[in-house]
Scaffold this motif. Structure first.
Motif, mmCIF file in Angstrom:
data_model
loop_
_atom_site.group_PDB
_atom_site.id
_atom_site.type_symbol
_atom_site.label_atom_id
_atom_site.label_comp_id
_atom_site.label_asym_id
_atom_site.label_seq_id
_atom_site.Cartn_x
_atom_site.Cartn_y
_atom_site.Cartn_z
ATOM 1 N N VAL A 95 0.843 -1.205 0.000
ATOM 2 C CA VAL A 95 0.000 0.000 0.000
ATOM 3 C C VAL A 95 0.871 1.246 0.000
ATOM 4 O O VAL A 95 0.631 2.198 -0.752
ATOM 5 N N ASP A 96 1.908 1.257 0.845
ATOM 6 C CA ASP A 96 2.801 2.416 0.888
ATOM 7 C C ASP A 96 3.526 2.609 -0.443
ATOM 8 O O ASP A 96 3.704 3.741 -0.908
ATOM 9 N N MET A 97 3.951 1.486 -1.043
ATOM 10 C CA MET A 97 4.694 1.559 -2.302
ATOM 11 C C MET A 97 3.834 2.150 -3.419
ATOM 12 O O MET A 97 4.317 2.949 -4.233
ATOM 13 N N ASN A 115 1.659 -9.717 -5.448
ATOM 14 C CA ASN A 115 1.164 -9.720 -6.830
ATOM 15 C C ASN A 115 -0.202 -9.064 -6.940
ATOM 16 O O ASN A 115 -0.525 -8.461 -7.968
ATOM 17 N N ALA A 116 -1.031 -9.188 -5.901
ATOM 18 C CA ALA A 116 -2.353 -8.552 -5.921
ATOM 19 C C ALA A 116 -2.233 -7.034 -6.005
ATOM 20 O O ALA A 116 -3.113 -6.362 -6.553
ATOM 21 N N PHE A 117 -1.130 -6.492 -5.483
ATOM 22 C CA PHE A 117 -0.903 -5.052 -5.527
ATOM 23 C C PHE A 117 0.006 -4.637 -6.685
ATOM 24 O O PHE A 117 0.359 -3.465 -6.808
ATOM 25 N N GLN A 155 3.915 -2.243 -12.324
ATOM 26 C CA GLN A 155 3.400 -1.460 -11.209
ATOM 27 C C GLN A 155 2.999 -0.062 -11.662
ATOM 28 O O GLN A 155 1.981 0.481 -11.238
ATOM 29 N N ASP A 156 3.814 0.533 -12.560
ATOM 30 C CA ASP A 156 3.493 1.869 -13.075
ATOM 31 C C ASP A 156 2.140 1.852 -13.782
ATOM 32 O O ASP A 156 1.305 2.756 -13.580
#
Length: 377
Positions: free
Chosen positions: A63-65, A343-345, A370-371
């Motif tokens: 979440v923080d990432m 992986n969910a995030f 991720q981007d």
């Protein structure tokens, strides 16, 4: 046949499970998790579930990432006017206003806005003002963006056709424990002034709402925590079983041997066997207390088995666990569930190399994933 042999033979028909010290119930993890989803991921429980999940290091890191780039983009962003001078003037005034708030900072606003990734939405009460000094004197500005916690939400107000969100109902401080209403229409609001009198209403013109992965006009969005929930819940289950296993490895399994005649009598239903039943129950309770550390001693009779010089009729011991029957490693399950959470995030690249696999090239590829994930939401 002697009385002792007769009793021993009859023991095979006795119940094998006693009322004290029963083992953990066997759970079908998938069914249990699915059952929990129905309540823990339903509003308003989901927001408390999000808070609990954030206590997990993997969930918090993800979440923080994902929140950090959003916070940086908003806090460093600027309003840009169009070609006209008036448009550019308004944009400059807005840039001045959001960085000169009466309460809080623009950075704090960005951090609160990014909580939509955790809860599914972030909600603000916009407090406007007229700029009273400086170059932009007389233009409209902002006094503050006052955040509202999801736990403070009572329900959403929709138009009479139940299509568009036109406001939200909040809870007064004195009724924080009351239930969640969900969807309320404008017709309800006009017909029942109860909400207007006792519950603060924030209409659309006063409200700033950011919904994460919003679909089908759902103001509550769809946080990534929902996708990570099953892996997180299953990991917690395995961790609990692992702790139980460690405690058993340290303390062993308590084994209580008693006179077979007492076992036979205690499992009879007649009134004349009441004292035997109480005696067996007392032995079990005392053994359970000693095994759990509530007691430091266990008093047993010194009678020996007939014909033996060392084996007692009543005996107590701790049997260690060798683990030969276990067909899996709980640590491997926890590692896999952690991977599922990352992986969910879209943050799988964060754990590349921790298990001895992965590469810089793969990490770069997954950072690009991720981007895209952040841009989409």
């Amino acid at each position: 046949m002697s009385k002792g042999k007769s009793i021993t033979k009859n023991l095979s028909s006795l119940p094998t499970e006693q009322p004290i010290g029963q083992p953990l119930s066997y759970l079908t993890a998938n069914s249990y998790v699915n059952s929990c989803r129905k309540t823990e991921l339903k509003a308003p429980n989901i927001w408390s579930t999000c808070d609990i999940m954030m206590e997990d290091s993997a969930v918090r890191q993800c979440v923080d990432m994902n929140s950090h780039p959003v916070i940086e983009a908003i806090s460093n962003g600027k309003f840009i006017g169009k070609k006209s001078k008036k448009s550019k003037k308004v944009a400059e005034a807005l840039n001045y206003a959001v960085r000169n708030l009466d309460s809080g900072t623009w950075r704090e606003f960005a951090e609160n806005l990014a909580t939509d990734q955790l809860y599914g939405f972030s909600l603000f009460n916009i407090v406007s003002k007229v700029i009273s000094e400086g170059e932009y004197r007389g233009l409209a500005g902002f006094a503050k963006f006052s955040p509202r916690s999801p736990h403070n939400l009572k329900g959403w107000i929709y138009d009479k056709n139940k299509v568009e969100v036109i406001g939200s109902i909040l809870k007064p401080m004195q009724v924080q424990g009351e239930g969640y209403l969900g969807m309320i229409t404008s017709t309800h609001i006009s017909n029942y002034t109860y909400y207007q009198q006792e519950y603060p209403i924030m209409w659309k013109k006063q409200m700033l709402l950011s919904s994460f992965n919003k679909t089908f006009n759902n103001p509550e969005g769809n946080p990534s925590i929902v996708a990570a929930y099953s892996a997180w819940k299953e990991k917690k289950l395995v961790e609990q079983y692992e702790i139980v296993g460690v405690s058993k490895d340290f303390g062993g399994v308590a084994i209580l041997r008693v006179d077979p005649e007492l076992l036979w009598r205690a499992n009879q239903t007649g009134v004349e066997f009441e004292q035997d039943r109480l005696q067996l129950q007392s032995l079990q309770e005392n053994a359970a207390k000693m095994h759990s550390g509530q007691s430091t001693m266990l008093l047993l009779s010194s009678d020996l088995i007939p014909g033996s010089t060392s084996q007692y009729l009543n005996d107590f011991k701790l049997q260690g666990i060798d683990g030969n029957g276990k067909q899996y490693k709980s640590s491997e399950i926890i590692v896999q569930k952690n991977k599922d959470i990352y992986n969910a995030f879209g943050c799988g690249f964060l754990i590349l190399g921790q298990d001895g696999t992965g590469s810089y090239a793969l990490s770069s590829t997954q950072e690009s994933v991720q981007d895209r994930y952040i841009e989409r939401s």
